[in-house]
Every structure is written in C-alpha cells, then in structure tokens.
Design an enzyme around this catalytic site. Structure first.
Site, mmCIF file in Angstrom:
data_model
loop_
_atom_site.group_PDB
_atom_site.id
_atom_site.type_symbol
_atom_site.label_atom_id
_atom_site.label_comp_id
_atom_site.label_asym_id
_atom_site.label_seq_id
_atom_site.Cartn_x
_atom_site.Cartn_y
_atom_site.Cartn_z
ATOM 1 N N ARG A 128 0.842 -1.189 0.000
ATOM 2 C CA ARG A 128 0.000 0.000 0.000
ATOM 3 C C ARG A 128 0.881 1.244 0.000
ATOM 4 N NH1 ARG A 128 -2.105 0.924 4.361
ATOM 5 N NH2 ARG A 128 -1.491 -0.923 5.518
ATOM 6 N N TYR B 169 -1.377 -3.690 -6.589
ATOM 7 C CA TYR B 169 -1.050 -4.502 -5.408
ATOM 8 C C TYR B 169 -2.048 -4.361 -4.259
ATOM 9 C CZ TYR B 169 2.166 -7.436 -2.776
ATOM 10 O OH TYR B 169 2.739 -8.500 -2.111
ATOM 11 N N LYS C 142 -9.339 -2.292 2.185
ATOM 12 C CA LYS C 142 -9.130 -1.106 3.031
ATOM 13 C C LYS C 142 -9.929 0.099 2.533
ATOM 14 C CE LYS C 142 -5.813 -3.477 5.116
ATOM 15 N NZ LYS C 142 -5.923 -4.097 6.424
ATOM 16 N N HIS D 171 -10.602 -2.115 12.059
ATOM 17 C CA HIS D 171 -9.475 -2.939 11.615
ATOM 18 C C HIS D 171 -9.222 -4.004 12.682
ATOM 19 C CE1 HIS D 171 -5.017 -2.867 10.098
ATOM 20 N NE2 HIS D 171 -5.717 -3.798 9.498
ATOM 21 N N SER E 6 -0.151 -3.420 12.085
ATOM 22 C CA SER E 6 0.467 -4.487 11.298
ATOM 23 C C SER E 6 1.730 -4.986 12.004
ATOM 24 C CB SER E 6 0.789 -4.008 9.886
ATOM 25 O OG SER E 6 1.200 -2.682 9.915
ATOM 26 N N CYS F 19 1.851 -7.261 14.286
ATOM 27 C CA CYS F 19 1.632 -7.620 15.695
ATOM 28 C C CYS F 19 0.935 -8.982 15.817
ATOM 29 C CB CYS F 19 0.830 -6.545 16.407
ATOM 30 S SG CYS F 19 1.777 -5.046 16.701
ATOM 31 N N ASP G 169 -8.991 -9.568 9.796
ATOM 32 C CA ASP G 169 -8.527 -8.220 9.455
ATOM 33 C C ASP G 169 -9.555 -7.117 9.701
ATOM 34 O OD1 ASP G 169 -6.427 -6.558 8.479
ATOM 35 O OD2 ASP G 169 -7.413 -6.418 6.533
ATOM 36 N N ARG H 13 2.555 -12.079 -0.177
ATOM 37 C CA ARG H 13 1.231 -12.425 0.365
ATOM 38 C C ARG H 13 0.686 -13.738 -0.184
ATOM 39 N NH1 ARG H 13 -1.175 -8.596 4.133
ATOM 40 N NH2 ARG H 13 0.244 -6.826 4.089
HETATM 41 O O1 SAT Z 1 -2.519 -4.457 1.084
HETATM 42 S S1 SAT Z 1 -3.531 -4.543 2.152
HETATM 43 O O2 SAT Z 1 -3.937 -3.199 2.559
HETATM 44 O O3 SAT Z 1 -4.683 -5.262 1.718
HETATM 45 C C1 SAT Z 1 -2.876 -5.349 3.483
HETATM 46 C C2 SAT Z 1 -2.253 -4.441 4.459
HETATM 47 O O4 SAT Z 1 -1.407 -3.628 4.108
HETATM 48 O O5 SAT Z 1 -2.613 -4.539 5.652
HETATM 49 MN MN MN Z 2 -4.942 -5.102 7.938
#
Ligand code: SAT
Ligand code: MN
Length: 607
Positions: A72, A213, A222, A242, A264, A266, A289, A385
């Site tokens: 991201r 991505y 998100k 979240h 993230s 954790c 998530d 991923r």
């Molecule tokens: O790329 S995503 O936003 O789906 C996953 C993340 O960064 O937490």
């Molecule tokens: Mn997340």
C-alpha cells in the site's frame, strides 16, 4: 455474456458507460463469480506471463509484481472530502473537484488495448442486513481473481444493484495502456508518483490508479471496508474497524466472541487462528482483518460480521509453528501467491517458514537465489502475500457467515511495547477503553525515524484507514458507548511483546495467549479476580492460568504490575499526540473533552 446495454438501472448504466467512454478499453467483460470465469482468467494470465501455475498446492498460482509496486502507498492515498478539516491530521487530502479533473485526464485512454472487467461484489454474506454491495471496474485480471477470493462476487449482486440496491462505486486501473504493437509486461503499473488511491466519502466513490497490489487495487478491502465504511458507520450508527474476530470456547463448551485491533506486524492473523496451549480451550476464526459491528436490538450487544471472504496474509514468518491453521488453509489449494519465491519443483518458499534452506529458488525479482550465495535480499519480498479462501481454514467458526453477525463480549487493543505496558489491562469503563484505543502505540526501533523509545501512535490500528477526521472518529466511539440499552463489550489493552532488561521476551506469546483470553473470558463472566490499579484492572498474581508455563516468578511480576515511573514518563508523549490530533478543533473537529479528561485521570492516578 451480458453487456452494459442489457442493464435497466439508468444510474448504473450511465456510470459504467461514462468510465468506458473515458478509459477506452478494447472490450468490456462482466464477472459472474463463477468457477469457470475464475479458471478462464487464470489460464489467460498463465499465457500472458502474469501467473505461473504451481505444482503445489493444487490449483494455485504465483504472481510477481513490478519491483516498484509491492505494498500500500500511504503517501499516495487521499481522502477527497469537501474540505481538509473533514479529512483531519491522519489523512492526505485533495479537493474532490480538483481530483476529478485530474482523473479526467489521466484515465483518458488508460485501458487502451485492455479488457475492462466489471465486478459486482458483496462485503459480507450478501443475505446479511449488515452486508454492503459494491461494483469495481478494473483492467486487471489479477484483481478480478483476488476479489473473487476476498469478497463474494456474483450475478445476483449485479441483478440486485440493477434493480436499485445501493452500492459503492469503485474504479481501478493499473494505469498502463497497451499500444497496438507494444509487448505487454507481467505486471503493468504506473510509477509511484503517478499512483493515486482516492476515497470520496461524500459520493461513496473509490478511484484508484497506477497500482495493482493488495489494498491499492482490491478495493473491497481497506478502501471500502474501512475508509468508506467508517464514514457510513459514523452516519448510520455502527462501526467499521481494523479488527480480527475470534470465537473462544471453554472446556465446558461455553463460548464468547472477541475482536482485536492491532497494528500491522503484531500477529493479528496468528491470534485469530491461535491453537490454545490450555487443555480443553478452543479458538476458532471469524475474521483476521476487518470487523463491521452493529447493535443487535434483541440482545443489546454489538454484533460483528467479517466483511471479507478470504485471507490476504503476509507470507514470510508464516509456518507450522507460528500459524499451523494458516498453513493448512493455504495448502488446501486455490491460493494465489504474490511475490514469494518459487522452488525448483514449482512450490512456494519464504523466509522464516517451515523449510530452512530451499536450495536454489527463483526469487520475487525472478532471479536465481540460493542462501549459500549470500544474496543481497530475501527470496520472498517481506510484504509477499497469500490470497486464500477463508472457508478452507480448518478452524473457521461455524458462525463465520451468520447473517446477524456474532455478539461481541470483549474488544482487545494492543501494540508492540518492550517496556512499561503490562500483559493485559482491563479498562475501567467504555470511555477509558476509548482512551486506551486513542493512545495505542508501538515503540519505534532504532532503525525507524524518531529513534528508539519514541512511540508511534496508531489509534485503534486505524491510522491509515479512518475515512474522516480522527477526532470525529473518537467522538463516534464515545457515542457508541451511549447507545440506549447497550450491553457493551469490555475493553482490554494487551501487550505480548514486553521484554526483560537483557532483551528476552517475558511472555511466550502464540498459543499461550490463550491464557490471557481465558482471563478475559472469565472477567466477562465475573468469575476472574482483578486488582484495580492506576491504569486499569490487572489480573491478580494467580488469576492468569500459568500452569505448565516456563515463566519465572520475577518475569510474571513484571508482566502483571504497573511500572509507575515508566507510565509517568509516557504521559508527555500521550499529551503531545492528543494535541496533534486536535489541529482542527476550531474548525468544528475538536478532540472530545472526555479523552482529555481520561488523560487527566491517568495523570492524577500516577501522581
Ligand atoms: O494491502 S492490504 O492493505 O490489503 C494489506 C495491508 O497492508 O494490511
Ligand atoms: Mn490489515
């Protein structure tokens, strides 16, 4: 195959035709969510070089991104609210009209030579009153197949939208038109400075350009389920968070549902799928998530749904030791891997997984890679991923698609703190819990800007995901606490990452976190002991089940006591953070007085 002309809904038709006219794709294809369409697209991507078909697991593929398009991009993410104060200090902002004018130029012809796919999808079980629908336009077949795993895609959803059901308008382009004589690349995208991830909260639109991505391109995640949904949630009196959702069952078969917000890295996915070390206890997964929560008027509790249908998990570090249930989910097959390494026999490999030395593999940059050659970088990108269907998870809770959602008894907040913060701390009240969430933080390492000891704040783990002003978001949390007849969840702050003076972890974590879940479970039932302290309710020395655990008495004491001096030293950072959030106070977005009052109480208690 249906076409835009077959639609009846003038608004939908007009919106689609507008984007077709602007983007000028070579063809337009509607997605019906069928297995047949999924397979056709995968075969197509194998031909074009975007996908490699793997030998193991079955029906799985590997994609490798452009090296500039791996995560991201927060610095290119914008909330296009009417004015900057509506976006607040945690967001980048652009004026909606300006942004739209710019998009009219950069989207012009951006799908030349490509197929425009139209994806009708639902976030949540489409039959649930808590679900919301969306339509994503994209020129990426990779996005289509990932959306088919992460959301529910079907013809029925298109039919319902065509019949007038509300939907979120989402548009995505990789931003790489293909000229007539131009050879394609496996991962088309635009350079970083041309990427835009934009949310228009007032018109409920998402427009994303230049990246293929993850959350940049899978717009249900998100962009919709957090940024846009958080705005809807505020307006409609619910919560988009979240958070993981888990079901915990005690040896007598009694169960409760718990959500947890963690920044993230954790271990959210690990906690959601945890294998308890306590005999007779069971943890099952509802989501890893995102949680959408709404009051159920029958029982007065917040009920949560997982709006997603799959897991988009970080691969490196996932192993039979750290998360056997995630590994089993992946290994059922039907998984898309992105930016992991490819073994000689067409399987997957990543760092800190189950196989220590894979021999020679192909790294995410498509180069031969062998540990013995002392390569400069990892074989799998650190944000590589797996996209895998949630229903394949061996510990998926039977209620995971329940239309009315699952009743939430407790909410966990947590960060990564080497010092000061105890293992678990129960808030005195909802308001105190909101303060805990607002000041959620992790220590920066020496490597991060700011240096060791400085805290990085991440309110409710929502820092990059709140679609409006963070002060209004915190006010909304407080408002939820005033819901008439509400049976609110209890709120806990947990910290699995406390270290001793010599740097060793005081708490084993992983499956042993079930010991903390047990205490929380029993607190909700009113049967576990706690002592009231300056910072909240902590377990008494013997209230947490430490049976069979190799933690010294000295370490237990540190884990379960209040480091008064440490907390006092933290207070100025809390205060600075809250004042920073309050930048737009005189433009109608003040931080609620209640949050400052909680800070004062904490100060007084520690004095
Ligand atoms: O790329 S995503 O936003 O789906 C996953 C993340 O960064 O937490
Ligand atoms: Mn997340």
């Amino acid at each position: 195959m249906i076409t835009v002309n077959d639609l009846k809904n003038a608004e939908l038709k007009g919106w689609l035709q507008g984007w077709i006219d602007l983007c000028k794709p070579a063809q337009v294809e509607f997605c019906d969510g069928s297995e047949q369409h999924y397979n056709t697209l995968c075969d197509l991507m194998v031909k074009t070089g975007t996908f490699i078909k793997m030998k193991y697991p079955q029906n799985s593929y590997l994609a490798r991104s452009d090296k500039s398009d791996v995560a991201r991009v927060e610095e290119r993410t914008f909330i296009c609210a009417k004015d900057e104060a509506n976006a607040g200090v945690t967001n980048h902002w652009k004026a909606p009209a300006e942004m739209k004018a710019e998009f009219n130029q950069i989207f012009d012809g951006c799908m030349a030579g490509r197929t425009m796919y139209i994806i009708p999808f639902s976030m949540g079980n489409p039959e649930s009153p808590l679900a919301k629908y969306g339509i994503e336009i994209t020129d990426s077949a990779y996005v289509v197949v990932n959306m088919m795993i992460m959301t529910r895609v079907s013809q029925t959803i298109l039919d319902r939208v065509d019949a007038g059901r509300e939907y979120i308008h989402a548009v995505h382009s990789n931003g790489a038109p293909l000229g007539a004589d131009q050879a394609d690349v496996p991962w088309p995208c635009a350079p970083v400075e041309k990427k835009y991830i934009t949310q228009f909260p007032d018109t409920r639109e998402i427009i994303s350009y230049g990246s293929g991505y993850g959350g940049n391109a899978l717009l249900g995640k998100k962009c919709f389920a957090l940024r846009i949904a958080s705005v809807l949630a505020k307006e409609e009196g619910w919560m988009a968070e979240h958070m993981l959702i888990l079901k915990v069952t005690n040896p007598e078969g009694k169960y409760k549902f718990v959500t947890g917000a963690f920044p993230s890295a954790c271990g959210k996915t690990n906690l959601a799928m945890l294998t308890p070390t306590l005999p007779g206890w069971k943890v099952e997964t509802v989501g890893d998530d995102i949680a959408w929560m709404r009051f159920n008027e029958k029982d007065g509790m917040l009920h949560a749904i997982n709006p997603e249908a799959g897991f988009f998990g970080v691969a490196p570090g996932t192993s039979m030791k750290s998360n056997p249930n995630a590994m089993k989910t992946i290994n059922v097959g039907n998984t898309i891997f992105t930016n992991v390494a490819l073994t000689e026999d067409y399987g997957y490999w990543w760092e800190d997984g189950d196989v220590k030395d894979p021999g020679t593999v192909v790294d995410w940059l498509r180069r031969p890679w062998n540990k013995a050659w002392n390569p400069a970088g990892p074989a799998a990108h650190k944000n590589s991923r797996f996209t895998t269907p949630a229903k394949q998870c061996p510990v998926i809770a039977p209620e995971w698609e329940s239309p009315e959602g699952v009743p939430i008894s407790a909410i966990l907040f947590g960060g990564r703190r080497k010092t000061v913060v105890p293992l678990v701390n129960e808030s005195r009240s909802w308001e105190h819990g909101v303060f805990m969430g607002a000041t959620m933080s992790s220590e920066m390492t020496a490597a991060t800007l700011g240096g060791a000891g400085q805290l990085r704040f991440d309110p409710m783990a929502m820092l990059p995901f709140i679609g409006y002003n963070v002060t209004d978001y915190l006010a909304h949390w407080l408002e939820i606490g005033k819901h008439p007849g509400a049976k609110l969840p209890k709120i806990y702050y947990v910290n699995w990452f406390r270290r001793g003076e010599d740097g060793h972890f005081l708490w084993p974590g992983y499956g042993d976190n079930s010991r903390v879940l047990k205490w929380i479970f029993e607190r909700c039932d009113g049967t576990a002991a706690a002592k009231e302290t300056e910072i909240g309710f902590l377990p008494t020395e013997d209230a947490i089940d430490m049976s069979g655990l190799d933690v010294s008495d000295e370490d237990k004491k540190i884990l379960l006591s209040v480091d008064k001096e440490g907390w006092k030293a933290t207070l100025p950072q809390f205060e600075e953070w809250l004042n920073k959030l309050n930048k737009y106070a005189d433009q109608g977005h003040p931080l609620p007085a209640e949050i400052f009052a909680q800070l004062e109480t904490l100060k007084k208690n520690l004095a």
